[in-house]
Design a protein around this motif. Structure first.
Motif, short mmCIF file in Angstrom:
data_model
loop_
_atom_site.label_atom_id
_atom_site.label_comp_id
_atom_site.label_asym_id
_atom_site.label_seq_id
_atom_site.Cartn_x
_atom_site.Cartn_y
_atom_site.Cartn_z
N ASP A 12 56.40 40.19 73.43
CA ASP A 12 55.23 39.32 73.39
C ASP A 12 54.09 39.98 74.14
OD1 ASP A 12 55.84 38.95 76.08
OD2 ASP A 12 56.63 36.95 75.80
N ALA A 13 52.88 39.50 73.87
CA ALA A 13 51.68 40.06 74.49
C ALA A 13 50.60 38.99 74.53
CB ALA A 13 51.19 41.27 73.71
N ASP A 14 49.72 39.11 75.49
CA ASP A 14 48.57 38.20 75.58
C ASP A 14 47.45 38.62 74.65
OD1 ASP A 14 49.78 36.60 77.56
OD2 ASP A 14 49.10 37.97 79.13
N ALA A 15 47.37 39.94 74.38
CA ALA A 15 46.34 40.50 73.50
C ALA A 15 46.82 41.85 73.01
CB ALA A 15 45.02 40.66 74.25
N CYS A 30 48.38 49.34 58.78
CA CYS A 30 47.50 48.19 58.98
C CYS A 30 48.26 46.90 58.71
CB CYS A 30 46.28 48.30 58.07
SG CYS A 30 45.12 46.92 58.26
N GLU A 31 49.00 46.87 57.62
CA GLU A 31 49.80 45.68 57.31
C GLU A 31 50.81 45.40 58.43
OE1 GLU A 31 49.95 45.59 52.49
OE2 GLU A 31 51.22 47.06 53.49
N GLY A 32 51.44 46.46 58.93
CA GLY A 32 52.39 46.31 60.02
C GLY A 32 51.74 45.82 61.29
N LEU A 33 50.53 46.29 61.57
CA LEU A 33 49.80 45.83 62.74
C LEU A 33 49.54 44.34 62.65
CD1 LEU A 33 48.19 46.34 65.37
CD2 LEU A 33 46.21 46.82 63.91
N MET A 34 49.10 43.89 61.50
CA MET A 34 48.81 42.46 61.33
C MET A 34 50.09 41.62 61.45
SD MET A 34 45.62 42.43 61.07
CE MET A 34 44.71 43.94 61.19
N ALA A 35 51.17 42.09 60.84
CA ALA A 35 52.44 41.35 60.92
C ALA A 35 52.99 41.36 62.34
CB ALA A 35 53.46 41.96 59.95
N GLY A 36 52.92 42.51 63.00
CA GLY A 36 53.39 42.61 64.38
C GLY A 36 52.58 41.75 65.33
N ALA A 37 51.28 41.74 65.14
CA ALA A 37 50.41 40.91 65.98
C ALA A 37 50.76 39.44 65.79
CB ALA A 37 48.94 41.17 65.64
N ALA A 38 51.01 39.05 64.55
CA ALA A 38 51.38 37.65 64.29
C ALA A 38 52.70 37.30 64.97
CB ALA A 38 51.48 37.41 62.78
N ARG A 39 53.62 38.28 65.07
CA ARG A 39 54.92 38.03 65.70
C ARG A 39 54.82 37.89 67.21
NH1 ARG A 39 56.64 42.24 62.36
NH2 ARG A 39 56.69 43.65 64.14
N LEU A 41 51.84 37.82 69.37
CA LEU A 41 50.72 37.15 70.04
C LEU A 41 50.90 35.64 70.01
CD1 LEU A 41 47.63 39.15 68.73
CD2 LEU A 41 48.60 39.20 71.04
N PRO A 42 50.44 34.96 71.06
CA PRO A 42 50.45 33.50 71.01
C PRO A 42 49.38 33.02 70.02
CG PRO A 42 49.28 34.23 72.96
CD PRO A 42 49.86 35.46 72.31
N ALA A 43 49.46 31.78 69.62
CA ALA A 43 48.43 31.21 68.74
C ALA A 43 47.06 31.44 69.36
CB ALA A 43 48.68 29.73 68.52
N GLY A 44 46.16 32.02 68.61
CA GLY A 44 44.82 32.29 69.10
C GLY A 44 44.71 33.55 69.94
N GLY A 45 45.83 34.27 70.12
CA GLY A 45 45.80 35.51 70.91
C GLY A 45 44.96 36.56 70.21
#
Length: 82
Positions: A12-15, A30-39, A41-45
């Motif tokens: 997990d990460a704050d940002a 890029c697709e992996g970055l978006m999917a990983g960030a969704a996994r 980051l907290p909602a709104g992170g």
């Protein structure tokens, strides 16, 4: 780190800050970055992206044009491993 991997070494990460990747990396990164960030980051992170991006097909600053050309000369699109 492999941005396209199904699992990252971070739970997990704050940002997330991504610098000089998505404009030159394969689309899967890029697709992996978006999917990983969704996994992880907290909602709104925040996911911050930085790079020599273009607006309406043109670089926003002359130094971005030179920087982009330099990056592409060292690592042509599609050449990096994801």
């Amino acid at each position: 780190m492999d941005a396209a991997a199904g699992e990252w070494p971070v739970a997990d990460a704050d940002a997330i800050v991504c610098i000089n990747m998505i404009h030159i990396a394969p689309w899967s990164a890029c697709e992996g970055l978006m999917a990983g960030a969704a996994r992880i980051l907290p909602a709104g992170g925040p996911l911050y992206l930085y790079g020599p991006f273009r607006e309406n097909g043109a670089h926003t600053a002359e130094n971005n044009l030179r920087f982009d050309a330099d990056l592409r000369a060292r690592d042509p699109p599609g050449a990096c491993v994801t």
